[in-house]
Design a protein around this motif. Structure first.
Motif, PDB file in Angstrom:
ATOM      1  N   ARG A  74      -5.564  -3.376  -8.418  1.00  7.54           N
ATOM      2  CA  ARG A  74      -6.180  -4.535  -7.782  1.00  7.54           C
ATOM      3  C   ARG A  74      -6.306  -5.622  -8.842  1.00  7.54           C
ATOM      4  NH1 ARG A  74     -10.284  -2.146  -6.335  1.00  7.54           N
ATOM      5  NH2 ARG A  74      -9.734  -1.516  -4.215  1.00  7.54           N
ATOM      6  N   LEU A  75      -5.356  -6.564  -8.864  1.00  9.10           N
ATOM      7  CA  LEU A  75      -5.368  -7.622  -9.858  1.00  9.10           C
ATOM      8  C   LEU A  75      -6.465  -8.638  -9.580  1.00  9.10           C
ATOM      9  CD1 LEU A  75      -1.534  -8.219 -10.312  1.00  9.10           C
ATOM     10  CD2 LEU A  75      -3.022  -6.571 -11.455  1.00  9.10           C
ATOM     11  N   SER A  76      -6.746  -8.882  -8.303  1.00 11.61           N
ATOM     12  CA  SER A  76      -7.845  -9.737  -7.872  1.00 11.61           C
ATOM     13  C   SER A  76      -8.201  -9.306  -6.453  1.00 11.61           C
ATOM     14  CB  SER A  76      -7.447 -11.218  -7.917  1.00 11.61           C
ATOM     15  OG  SER A  76      -6.544 -11.526  -6.876  1.00 11.61           O
ATOM     16  N   GLU A  77      -9.182  -9.969  -5.868  1.00 16.50           N
ATOM     17  CA  GLU A  77      -9.571  -9.563  -4.514  1.00 16.50           C
ATOM     18  C   GLU A  77      -8.465  -9.839  -3.494  1.00 16.50           C
ATOM     19  OE1 GLU A  77     -11.973 -13.576  -3.028  1.00 16.50           O
ATOM     20  OE2 GLU A  77     -13.068 -11.736  -3.478  1.00 16.50           O
ATOM     21  N   ARG A  78      -7.493 -10.669  -3.852  1.00 13.81           N
ATOM     22  CA  ARG A  78      -6.411 -10.992  -2.916  1.00 13.81           C
ATOM     23  C   ARG A  78      -5.018 -10.696  -3.479  1.00 13.81           C
ATOM     24  NH1 ARG A  78      -8.136 -13.450   1.572  1.00 13.81           N
ATOM     25  NH2 ARG A  78     -10.215 -14.370   1.564  1.00 13.81           N
ATOM     26  N   THR A  79      -4.937  -9.966  -4.570  1.00 11.71           N
ATOM     27  CA  THR A  79      -3.646  -9.666  -5.178  1.00 11.71           C
ATOM     28  C   THR A  79      -3.595  -8.203  -5.589  1.00 11.71           C
ATOM     29  OG1 THR A  79      -3.581 -11.919  -6.073  1.00 11.71           O
ATOM     30  CG2 THR A  79      -1.981 -10.354  -6.942  1.00 11.71           C
ATOM     31  N   LYS A  80      -2.500  -7.532  -5.230  1.00 10.64           N
ATOM     32  CA  LYS A  80      -2.326  -6.127  -5.579  1.00 10.64           C
ATOM     33  C   LYS A  80      -0.942  -5.899  -6.175  1.00 10.64           C
ATOM     34  CE  LYS A  80      -5.458  -4.048  -2.179  1.00 10.64           C
ATOM     35  NZ  LYS A  80      -5.558  -3.062  -1.069  1.00 10.64           N
ATOM     36  N   LEU A  81      -0.880  -4.961  -7.117  1.00  9.48           N
ATOM     37  CA  LEU A  81       0.372  -4.539  -7.726  1.00  9.48           C
ATOM     38  C   LEU A  81       0.534  -3.043  -7.488  1.00  9.48           C
ATOM     39  CD1 LEU A  81       2.852  -4.996  -9.599  1.00  9.48           C
ATOM     40  CD2 LEU A  81       1.330  -4.485 -11.532  1.00  9.48           C
ATOM     41  N   LYS A  82       1.698  -2.656  -6.974  1.00  6.37           N
ATOM     42  CA  LYS A  82       1.980  -1.249  -6.721  1.00  6.37           C
ATOM     43  C   LYS A  82       3.213  -0.829  -7.513  1.00  6.37           C
ATOM     44  CE  LYS A  82       0.111  -1.366  -2.011  1.00  6.37           C
ATOM     45  NZ  LYS A  82       0.397  -1.137  -0.569  1.00  6.37           N
ATOM     46  N   LEU A  83       3.132   0.339  -8.157  1.00  6.37           N
ATOM     47  CA  LEU A  83       4.227   0.874  -8.946  1.00  6.37           C
ATOM     48  C   LEU A  83       4.533   2.293  -8.462  1.00  6.37           C
ATOM     49  CD1 LEU A  83       2.993  -0.186 -12.506  1.00  6.37           C
ATOM     50  CD2 LEU A  83       4.594  -1.431 -11.031  1.00  6.37           C
ATOM     51  N   GLY A  84       5.815   2.659  -8.521  1.00 15.19           N
ATOM     52  CA  GLY A  84       6.185   3.993  -8.074  1.00 15.19           C
ATOM     53  C   GLY A  84       7.363   4.557  -8.837  1.00 15.19           C
TER      54      GLY A  84
ATOM     55  N   GLN B 206      14.239   6.802  -9.457  1.00 15.22           N
ATOM     56  CA  GLN B 206      13.971   5.519  -8.822  1.00 15.22           C
ATOM     57  C   GLN B 206      12.652   4.947  -9.341  1.00 15.22           C
ATOM     58  OE1 GLN B 206      14.207   5.744  -4.554  1.00 15.22           O
ATOM     59  NE2 GLN B 206      16.163   6.846  -4.556  1.00 15.22           N
ATOM     60  N   LEU B 207      12.679   3.690  -9.741  1.00 21.14           N
ATOM     61  CA  LEU B 207      11.486   2.954 -10.154  1.00 21.14           C
ATOM     62  C   LEU B 207      11.280   1.790  -9.186  1.00 21.14           C
ATOM     63  CD1 LEU B 207      12.106   2.806 -14.005  1.00 21.14           C
ATOM     64  CD2 LEU B 207      10.472   4.276 -12.813  1.00 21.14           C
ATOM     65  N   VAL B 208      10.076   1.662  -8.661  1.00 21.00           N
ATOM     66  CA  VAL B 208       9.790   0.661  -7.639  1.00 21.00           C
ATOM     67  C   VAL B 208       8.523  -0.104  -8.007  1.00 21.00           C
ATOM     68  CG1 VAL B 208       9.524   0.246  -5.166  1.00 21.00           C
ATOM     69  CG2 VAL B 208      10.738   2.289  -5.961  1.00 21.00           C
TER      70      VAL B 208
END
Length: 452
Positions: free
Chosen positions: A194-204, A230-232
């Motif tokens: 959760r980078l901010s209340e309105r921004t998210k980063l997802k890694l896989g 696979q990197l996502v």
């Protein structure tokens, strides 16, 4: 004489006053002024909905509320009672709408915030719930269990795929190249921030290991395992108008079974005077990547989304367009569906256009247990789904699939186990052509998700 003059003046004024008043009245003579009528109507609606609320007659309360709003009547307690009625009838999406309207008049009401928070959660609006929780007083945050963290979620999953890719076709004479992709094991790791209340980063990260065999006629030439890495990554932005947009991409390192065509001659060759043969080697790796952009908007009961993607699997460019509609007909998560359609265009591919239709349905069985079912038809080769976190870059194309899963939602953890059937298409090659054949895959998996 003086008294007589005064008397005549009073008589004239008395006679003229009603006429003057008549000229000043609205045309609907005998009807109360509009302001008075509205005031009486509001008081009646207020009294009636309060009685319906006390009696627990929530459907009638909602009906009265709808009539009032059609008449342009709206006030604090009407919205509040309507929100409660929808909530108790489990239409959480509508309840959220009216709780939000009520909260706009008393923005510091912690009880209202708590009610709206649960309405958001139970109608699938997790982003709105988290943003609202950030504005709560500490004691209210403690009640709802809100504990903000930079890490949003963590997921672990794995499974095994079995198939019956052992066709009789390889026993037929003349077929000198049959690549059989058989059982596969896979695992995946996902981390959300959760980078901010309105921004998210997802890694896989995803790892696949597929058993491979190659035959020529009745002879098994080789057997080995092929791996894929696979990197996502995905970056999401959520706006105040309930619009979510973002970008996603992936890098794919794929091990292939390479083939080299050789020419044979003489009596040992293929056919009367010679022919073509093949040698196979594994360990050859190739890289591919993909980019995706998406945009969706949450309405009360629906969430439409569009997504476009580019990829270069197999060294060939692909362009994808996908549209989907998520819907909550009951206004809650007890029943929901996702319908989607996609087009993949490969200008220089063996197949230029691929069409995929899919349907997903979810229903609450009891307590914390949900049942989900999905089906999809079409050529899925290199199909990008779930914002790049599910990519069908398979060796043989999937032509149809159907699956079922059970999920148990605990306080901060979800456990999901499922089964999926897939129909794939394989190919047996000869010096003069190829023959396609179908075979079935059976996949079982388990996944764990932790929310922070």
């Amino acid at each position: 004489m003086y008294r007589l003059g005064i008397t005549l003046l009073l008589i004239i004024l008395a006679l003229s006053s009603p006429r003057a008043q008549d000229r000043q009245r609205p045309e609907q003579t005998g009807i109360l002024p509009r302001l008075w009528v509205d005031s009486l109507r509001v008081k009646y609606i207020d009294s009636l909905t309060y009685r319906q609320y006390l009696d627990g007659d929530y459907r009638s309360l909602i009906e009265t509320s709808n009539i009032a709003r059609n008449e342009g009547i709206s006030f604090y307690y009407l919205n509040y009672r309507t929100a409660i009625a929808y909530y108790l009838l489990k239409d959480y999406a509508k309840a959220a709408t009216f709780y939000k309207a009520t909260l706009s008049e008393t923005p510091d009401d912690q009880q209202l915030k708590k009610s709206l928070y649960y309405a958001y959660l139970l109608s699938g609006q997790k982003e709105n719930a988290a943003i609202l929780a950030g504005t709560m007083a500490p004691h209210t945050q403690a009640i709802v269990g809100y504990n903000p963290s930079v890490m949003d979620q963590l997921s672990l999953s794995g499974g095994y795929l079995m198939n019956d890719n052992k066709p009789d076709i390889h026993r037929a004479a003349g077929f000198d190249s049959l690549n059989q992709y058989q059982n596969m094991g896979f695992s995946a790791l996902g981390i959300g921030f959760r980078l901010s209340e309105r921004t998210k980063l997802k890694l896989g990260y995803q790892l696949y290991n597929t058993r491979f065999q190659r035959s020529a006629g009745t002879t098994l030439i080789m057997e080995d395992d092929l791996t894929q890495h696979q990197l996502v990554a995905a970056l999401e932005f959520f706006t105040p108008s309930n619009i979510t947009w973002g970008f996603a991409g992936g890098y794919y390192n794929i091990e292939k079974a390479g083939t080299t065509q050789i020419t044979t001659t003489g009596s040992d060759g293929q056919g009367a005077g010679g022919g073509n043969g093949y040698t196979t080697s594994t360990g050859e790796r190739m890289s591919a990547w993909s980019l995706l952009a998406f945009l969706n908007k949450r309405y009360t009961y629906t969430l439409p989304e569009i997504a476009v993607a580019y990829s270069n699997f197999g060294g060939t460019e692909q362009y994808q367009a996908k549209g989907s509609l998520t819907y909550y007909p009951l206004g809650n998560l007890n029943f929901y569906g996702i319908s989607a359609a996609a087009l993949i265009y490969t200008p220089n591919g063996w197949i230029t256009e691929q069409y995929i239709l899919s349907q997903h349905l979810g229903v609450k069985l009891f307590g914390p247990v949900w049942l989900d079912a999905n089906a999809s038809i079409g050529n899925h080769l290199n199909y990008i789904s779930e914002h790049s976190f599910l990519v069908y870059d398979t060796y043989d194309p999937i032509k149809a699939l159907a699956g079922i899963s059970l999920s148990c939602y605990l306080k901060r953890m979800t456990v999901t186990t499922g089964y999926q059937w897939q129909q794939k298409e394989g190919y047996a090659f000869s010096s003069t052509g190829y023959t396609p054949y179908k075979y079935n895959n059976h996949l079982i998996n388990i996944a764990f998700l932790w929310n922070f």
